[in-house]
Motif scaffolding. Structure first.
Motif, PDB file in Angstrom:
ATOM      1  N   ILE A 251       0.851  -1.229  -0.231  1.00 22.69           N
ATOM      2  CA  ILE A 251      -0.099   0.028   0.037  1.00 22.69           C
ATOM      3  C   ILE A 251       1.050   1.024  -0.131  1.00 22.69           C
ATOM      4  CG2 ILE A 251      -1.592   1.347   1.378  1.00 22.69           C
ATOM      5  CD1 ILE A 251      -2.578  -1.454   2.382  1.00 22.69           C
ATOM      6  N   GLN A 252       0.663   2.345  -0.824  1.00 21.40           N
ATOM      7  CA  GLN A 252       1.387   3.425  -1.044  1.00 21.40           C
ATOM      8  C   GLN A 252       0.610   4.688  -0.120  1.00 21.40           C
ATOM      9  OE1 GLN A 252       4.555   3.778  -2.608  1.00 21.40           O
ATOM     10  NE2 GLN A 252       4.429   1.434  -2.438  1.00 21.40           N
ATOM     11  N   ILE A 253       1.434   5.150   0.678  1.00 16.72           N
ATOM     12  CA  ILE A 253       0.912   6.619   1.364  1.00 16.72           C
ATOM     13  C   ILE A 253       1.992   7.503   1.388  1.00 16.72           C
ATOM     14  CG2 ILE A 253       0.084   7.483   3.848  1.00 16.72           C
ATOM     15  CD1 ILE A 253      -0.608   4.721   4.522  1.00 16.72           C
ATOM     16  N   VAL A 254       1.553   8.732   0.852  1.00 18.66           N
ATOM     17  CA  VAL A 254       2.139   9.802   0.790  1.00 18.66           C
ATOM     18  C   VAL A 254       1.769  10.925   1.752  1.00 18.66           C
ATOM     19  CG1 VAL A 254       3.039  11.683  -0.665  1.00 18.66           C
ATOM     20  CG2 VAL A 254       2.837   9.431  -1.793  1.00 18.66           C
ATOM     21  N   CYS A 255       2.616  11.408   2.758  1.00 13.95           N
ATOM     22  CA  CYS A 255       2.635  12.556   3.571  1.00 13.95           C
ATOM     23  C   CYS A 255       3.407  13.460   3.207  1.00 13.95           C
ATOM     24  CB  CYS A 255       2.889  12.081   5.006  1.00 13.95           C
ATOM     25  SG  CYS A 255       1.893  10.426   5.491  1.00 13.95           S
ATOM     26  N   SER A 256       2.794  14.943   3.483  1.00 14.47           N
ATOM     27  CA  SER A 256       3.577  16.179   2.971  1.00 14.47           C
ATOM     28  C   SER A 256       4.320  16.552   4.196  1.00 14.47           C
ATOM     29  CB  SER A 256       2.488  17.272   2.515  1.00 14.47           C
ATOM     30  OG  SER A 256       1.587  17.578   3.773  1.00 14.47           O
ATOM     31  N   ILE A 257       3.964  16.569   5.495  1.00 15.69           N
ATOM     32  CA  ILE A 257       4.959  17.029   6.623  1.00 15.69           C
ATOM     33  C   ILE A 257       4.837  15.941   7.527  1.00 15.69           C
ATOM     34  CG2 ILE A 257       4.018  19.320   6.074  1.00 15.69           C
ATOM     35  CD1 ILE A 257       2.168  19.088   8.497  1.00 15.69           C
ATOM     36  N   PHE A 258       5.794  16.120   8.463  1.00 18.44           N
ATOM     37  CA  PHE A 258       6.123  15.186   9.498  1.00 18.44           C
ATOM     38  C   PHE A 258       5.140  14.754  10.386  1.00 18.44           C
ATOM     39  CE2 PHE A 258       7.651  14.553  13.912  1.00 18.44           C
ATOM     40  CZ  PHE A 258       8.317  13.187  13.916  1.00 18.44           C
ATOM     41  N   PRO A 259       4.208  15.628  10.993  1.00 18.94           N
ATOM     42  CA  PRO A 259       3.332  15.086  11.894  1.00 18.94           C
ATOM     43  C   PRO A 259       2.573  14.037  11.551  1.00 18.94           C
ATOM     44  CG  PRO A 259       3.741  17.568  12.220  1.00 18.94           C
ATOM     45  CD  PRO A 259       4.603  17.142  11.117  1.00 18.94           C
ATOM     46  N   GLU A 260       2.048  14.368   9.997  1.00 19.87           N
ATOM     47  CA  GLU A 260       1.250  13.211   9.349  1.00 19.87           C
ATOM     48  C   GLU A 260       1.963  11.992   9.298  1.00 19.87           C
ATOM     49  OE1 GLU A 260      -0.203  16.935   6.197  1.00 19.87           O
ATOM     50  OE2 GLU A 260       1.142  15.288   5.608  1.00 19.87           O
ATOM     51  N   TYR A 261       3.003  12.109   8.800  1.00 20.93           N
ATOM     52  CA  TYR A 261       3.862  10.956   8.686  1.00 20.93           C
ATOM     53  C   TYR A 261       4.246  10.008  10.103  1.00 20.93           C
ATOM     54  CZ  TYR A 261       8.163   8.156   8.200  1.00 20.93           C
ATOM     55  OH  TYR A 261       9.280   7.171   8.542  1.00 20.93           O
ATOM     56  N   ASP A 262       4.312  10.703  11.110  1.00 21.60           N
ATOM     57  CA  ASP A 262       4.470  10.049  12.441  1.00 21.60           C
ATOM     58  C   ASP A 262       3.027   9.417  12.745  1.00 21.60           C
ATOM     59  OD1 ASP A 262       6.253   9.491  14.489  1.00 21.60           O
ATOM     60  OD2 ASP A 262       4.944  10.355  15.548  1.00 21.60           O
ATOM     61  N   TRP A 263       2.205  10.228  12.442  1.00 22.69           N
ATOM     62  CA  TRP A 263       0.422   9.677  12.893  1.00 22.69           C
ATOM     63  C   TRP A 263       0.053   8.488  11.989  1.00 22.69           C
ATOM     64  CZ3 TRP A 263      -1.644  15.275  12.213  1.00 22.69           C
ATOM     65  CH2 TRP A 263      -1.339  15.995  13.455  1.00 22.69           C
ATOM     66  N   VAL A 264       0.693   8.555  10.763  1.00 24.39           N
ATOM     67  CA  VAL A 264       0.364   7.309   9.827  1.00 24.39           C
ATOM     68  C   VAL A 264       1.122   6.033  10.427  1.00 24.39           C
ATOM     69  CG1 VAL A 264       0.677   6.220   7.837  1.00 24.39           C
ATOM     70  CG2 VAL A 264      -0.218   8.703   7.906  1.00 24.39           C
ATOM     71  N   LYS A 265       2.349   6.322  10.743  1.00 22.55           N
ATOM     72  CA  LYS A 265       3.156   5.153  11.367  1.00 22.55           C
ATOM     73  C   LYS A 265       2.688   4.535  12.733  1.00 22.55           C
ATOM     74  CE  LYS A 265       6.885   4.299   9.664  1.00 22.55           C
ATOM     75  NZ  LYS A 265       7.351   3.319   8.875  1.00 22.55           N
ATOM     76  N   GLU A 266       2.196   5.523  13.584  1.00 23.17           N
ATOM     77  CA  GLU A 266       1.535   5.278  14.844  1.00 23.17           C
ATOM     78  C   GLU A 266       0.205   4.233  14.525  1.00 23.17           C
ATOM     79  OE1 GLU A 266       2.605   5.274  17.758  1.00 23.17           O
ATOM     80  OE2 GLU A 266       4.202   6.472  17.784  1.00 23.17           O
ATOM     81  N   ILE A 267      -0.511   4.758  13.653  1.00 19.93           N
ATOM     82  CA  ILE A 267      -1.920   3.943  13.470  1.00 19.93           C
ATOM     83  C   ILE A 267      -1.792   2.743  12.793  1.00 19.93           C
ATOM     84  CG2 ILE A 267      -4.079   4.307  12.441  1.00 19.93           C
ATOM     85  CD1 ILE A 267      -3.912   7.218  12.868  1.00 19.93           C
TER      86      ILE A 267
END
Length: 333
Positions: free
Chosen positions: A42-58
């Motif tokens: 599955i491919q996920i793209v995040c523009s900024i760091f908080p989004e990236y970290d939240w995605v990894k946590e979930i």
């Protein structure tokens, strides 16, 4: 898992766009920004760091089934970032695109218009928080932008730094969890459990900030810098004065702004001037010098330019916000 797009065909489609911007990150130095999409993930793209970290946590233990790209992993400030052709290709074929939805990433509209994955899910922070979005505030003493007046009616500009509110973070994380559950329903229960566990951590830090402010006699912050913390101070009933709005491109404060903030230091009997990460402290130092006070400089992190290298060393949304809490604990006495 969703069917992946033919990347070669997409590259041909976008080749004529001649987009420019930051050079593509090297996966060996920035594992947060892989150079080639894995068609089996599955491919996920995040523009900024908080989004990236939240995605990894979930995602939790399912992170190995997903390829998450963090576009700003080189550490460039979000206000300066422009996507490369490779970035646009990756966004166009991804399964989930998470972005701010503010003035700084208007380019996202072009990326979505070029999307070849018609089943793509999107989460934009400004839409996710809905009525909680606040208009950008030009506060007393703050230096405005040096811009020519635009023709026609002025557009309302919203403050896009929504991630600096832990309350907003919970809202956005919920939107991310729902999108992941739609993309990967087989693991939906795990995503919900991960969200619940992470929300408890956000609630704990939110409570720590509120307790800190409630027990402090200091209720006003003086910033010798841009001010992206409006959502944060509004959450806890703090006031502020600053040199520039959060998205300002200005780097030199006027005499009037310096004088105003220097007077505020004395008026408030304030002993601290705040700056952002990566600041050279020159404006803060000038404010202190002009005021004649023996004030100190304290740094708060806006989480706008967290690099892949910092992530590799353990930086997370919670750790950086906790660091902000620790800095404030030394000031809000």
């Amino acid at each position: 898992m969703m069917k992946k797009t033919n990347v070669l065909a997409l590259a041909i489609t976008l080749a004529a766009s001649c987009l420019t911007g930051c050079s593509a990150a090297d996966a060996t130095t920035n594992p947060t920004s892989p150079t080639a999409a894995d068609p089996n993930k599955i491919q996920i793209v995040c523009s900024i760091f908080p989004e990236y970290d939240w995605v990894k946590e979930i995602l939790g233990t399912h992170a190995d089934q997903v390829q998450v790209t963090y576009l700003l992993s080189s550490g460039v400030d979000m206000h300066s970032y422009q996507p490369t052709a490779d970035d646009m290709i990756r966004i166009s074929g991804c399964d989930l695109f998470v972005y701010v939805g503010g003035e700084s990433d208007k380019w996202a509209a072009d990326a979505l218009a070029e999307a070849v994955n018609k089943d793509m899910k999107t989460v934009d922070l400004m839409t996710a928080i809905g009525d909680a979005a606040k208009e950008e505030e030009l506060k007393e003493g703050m230096q405005g932008e040096d811009e020519e007046e635009a023709d026609g009616e002025d557009e309302i500009e919203y403050d896009e730094h929504v991630w600096l509110s832990l309350k907003n973070a919970k809202t956005v994380c919920t939107a991310i969890e729902r999108a992941l559950a739609e993309i990967d329903p087989a693991n939906a229960d795990d995503y919900k459990a991960n969200l619940d566990a992470y929300t408890a951590k956000l609630d704990k830090l939110d409570g720590d900030f509120q307790t800190l402010v409630d027990q402090s006699s200091v209720k006003t912050l003086v910033f010798g810098d841009r001010f992206p913390f409006r959502y944060f101070v509004d959450d806890y009933g703090l006031d502020y004065y600053a040199a520039f709005v959060g998205c300002s491109a200005e780097t030199e404060a006027s005499f009037e702004t310096i004088a105003f903030l220097s007077n505020k230091l004395n008026e408030l009997n304030c002993d601290t001037v705040f700056t952002l990460e990566n600041s050279d402290h020159s404006i803060a130092e000038t404010i202190i010098s002009t005021s004649g006070r023996a004030a100190s400089i304290a740094e708060l992190n806006s989480l706008q330019s967290v690099s892949g290298e910092e992530i590799a060393k353990g930086a997370s949304y919670l750790s950086l916000m906790q660091k902000n809490c620790d800095v404030l604990a030394g000031v809000l006495k």
